[in-house]
Design a protein around this motif. Structure first.
Motif, PDB file in Angstrom:
ATOM      1  N   PHE A 235       0.812  -1.211   0.000  1.00 23.91           N
ATOM      2  CA  PHE A 235       0.000   0.000   0.000  1.00 23.91           C
ATOM      3  C   PHE A 235       0.850   1.267   0.000  1.00 23.91           C
ATOM      4  O   PHE A 235       0.336   2.359  -0.214  1.00 23.91           O
ATOM      5  CB  PHE A 235      -0.943   0.017   1.205  1.00 23.91           C
ATOM      6  CG  PHE A 235      -2.063  -0.967   1.067  1.00 23.91           C
ATOM      7  CD1 PHE A 235      -3.186  -0.654   0.309  1.00 23.91           C
ATOM      8  CD2 PHE A 235      -1.982  -2.226   1.661  1.00 23.91           C
ATOM      9  CE1 PHE A 235      -4.215  -1.565   0.148  1.00 23.91           C
ATOM     10  CE2 PHE A 235      -3.008  -3.148   1.513  1.00 23.91           C
ATOM     11  CZ  PHE A 235      -4.126  -2.821   0.753  1.00 23.91           C
ATOM     12  N   ASN A 236       2.118   1.124   0.263  1.00 22.83           N
ATOM     13  CA  ASN A 236       2.982   2.297   0.307  1.00 22.83           C
ATOM     14  C   ASN A 236       3.971   2.349  -0.850  1.00 22.83           C
ATOM     15  O   ASN A 236       4.994   3.018  -0.783  1.00 22.83           O
ATOM     16  CB  ASN A 236       3.697   2.395   1.659  1.00 22.83           C
ATOM     17  CG  ASN A 236       2.733   2.879   2.736  1.00 22.83           C
ATOM     18  OD1 ASN A 236       1.777   3.598   2.438  1.00 22.83           O
ATOM     19  ND2 ASN A 236       2.972   2.478   3.976  1.00 22.83           N
ATOM     20  N   ASP A 249       5.277   7.360   2.003  1.00 26.05           N
ATOM     21  CA  ASP A 249       4.807   7.187   3.374  1.00 26.05           C
ATOM     22  C   ASP A 249       5.950   6.876   4.353  1.00 26.05           C
ATOM     23  O   ASP A 249       6.037   5.778   4.902  1.00 26.05           O
ATOM     24  CB  ASP A 249       3.755   6.061   3.390  1.00 26.05           C
ATOM     25  CG  ASP A 249       2.842   6.152   4.591  1.00 26.05           C
ATOM     26  OD1 ASP A 249       3.107   6.974   5.475  1.00 26.05           O
ATOM     27  OD2 ASP A 249       1.873   5.365   4.640  1.00 26.05           O
TER      28      ASP A 249
HETATM   29 MG   LIG Z   1       0.158   4.655   3.518  1.00 30.70          MG
END
Ligand SMILES: [Mg+2]
Ligand SMILES: Nc1ncnc2c1ncn2[C@@H]1O[C@H](COP(=O)(O)OP(=O)(O)OP(=O)(O)O)[C@@H](O)[C@H]1O
Length: 297
Positions: A235-236, A249
């Motif tokens: 997700f990052n 992030d």
């Molecule tokens: Mg994130």
């Protein structure tokens, strides 16, 4: 809820005197939760008539919370007021000139696109901790200490500063991490990659290549930048259609000298290995990879 969008819209209607009043309130909020009118006047250096006129105006716009329960009337900024001050500074510095649409909502931030005068597009990350996640709040509690009345402002400002500092540091390595463009208060502006999180790709062309790319970059960042990501996962990592990636992030990052750095590093690598292993059947040996990080460092 869409505070910052409203703040960006209202920014155009505000006079510099309105901004100065808001900044006077912000200054007073370092000392107490609400800034009494006499202090607003003191910090703004406006006559009382102007102070009251401006206060009334910005209050009507919706940037303030008023408190009349004590023996003197005081005001504090609400989150839209704080958003406004940050946006105002970024616009003044010509870091940005326009706010664009929402790009993503994280656990503790909202990310919008934005544009500068030359029509470069950037990502604008605005910290909103305390909204849903308490994980990081705990980490910052010792820093906030007694100043609990300004905890949200302080925590979010601190988070932005921290992530920005990390971005600045690792950007010098010339890897796929967002170029830091500017920051103010609880907002950071950085390079934008038009794409989506790895997690949202049903399939990618060359998973082995992407995996190696990620691992190699993490290794350089560890060895040369002395930084561990701390929240690495599908997700990052943003990827575009051409297979270009951007590792985002960096709030949770920590120096490689931190006592827990190697545990966190292992967790980061494991997250990535697990993802590529289960989704693309790529072979990925966490221990072996870890060795290449620790060795000859
Ligand atoms: Mg994130
Ligand atoms: N530089 C960028 N370019 C493109 N999109 C971005 C960029 N930064 C963030 N985004 C989008 O915004 C989303 C949230 O950003 P990010 O992961 O930095 O915040 P977060 O998850 O709230 O952070 P944290 O893990 O600290 O809670 C991302 O998943 C992504 O969709």
């Amino acid at each position: 809820m869409w505070n910052i969008v409203e703040a960006a819209r209202l920014l155009k209607n505000l006079d510099k005197e309105d901004i100065r009043i808001l900044m006077a309130i912000e200054q007073g909020m370092k000392k107490s939760e609400f800034t009494p009118i006499k202090n607003i006047r003191f910090f703004s250096r406006y006559p009382i008539e102007e102070t009251l006129y401006r206060l009334n105006r910005v209050h009507k716009f919706g940037f303030l919370i008023r408190n009349s329960s004590g023996n003197e009337i005081g005001y504090k900024l609400n989150s839209m007021g704080y958003d406004l001050l940050a946006l105002h500074s970024l616009v003044e510095k010509e870091t940005i000139s326009q706010l664009g649409p929402l790009l993503g909502k994280g656990k503790e931030s909202d990310v919008y696109s934005c544009m500068d005068n030359d029509e470069n597009i950037y990502a604008l990350k605005i910290y909103r901790m305390g909204r849903t996640s308490f994980k990081n709040i705990k980490r910052y509690r010792n820093i906030i200490g007694e100043r609990s009345h300004m905890s949200w402002l302080y925590v979010n400002r601190l988070a932005a500063k921290r992530e920005y500092e990390t971005l600045k540091k690792i950007y010098t390595l010339d890897l796929n991490t967002p170029k830091p463009i500017g920051h103010n208060r609880h907002i950071i502006v950085m390079e934008y990659l038009r794409g989506k999180e790895l997690a949202y790709y049903k399939d990618i062309d060359d998973p082995v290549y992407i995996l190696n790319e990620i691992i190699e970059q993490m290794r350089e960042i560890y060895k040369k930048g002395n930084v561990v990501h701390g929240d690495l996962g599908e997700f990052n990592i943003i990827a575009d259609e051409d297979g270009k990636i951007l590792i985002i992030d960096w709030l949770q990052s920590l120096p490689s000298s931190h006592p827990n750095a190697n545990i966190i590093l292992k967790r980061d690598i494991k997250n990535i290995c697990d993802y590529f292993g289960s989704k693309y059947n790529v072979e990925c040996d966490v221990e072996k990879i870890l060795e290449t990080f620790i060795k000859e460092n």
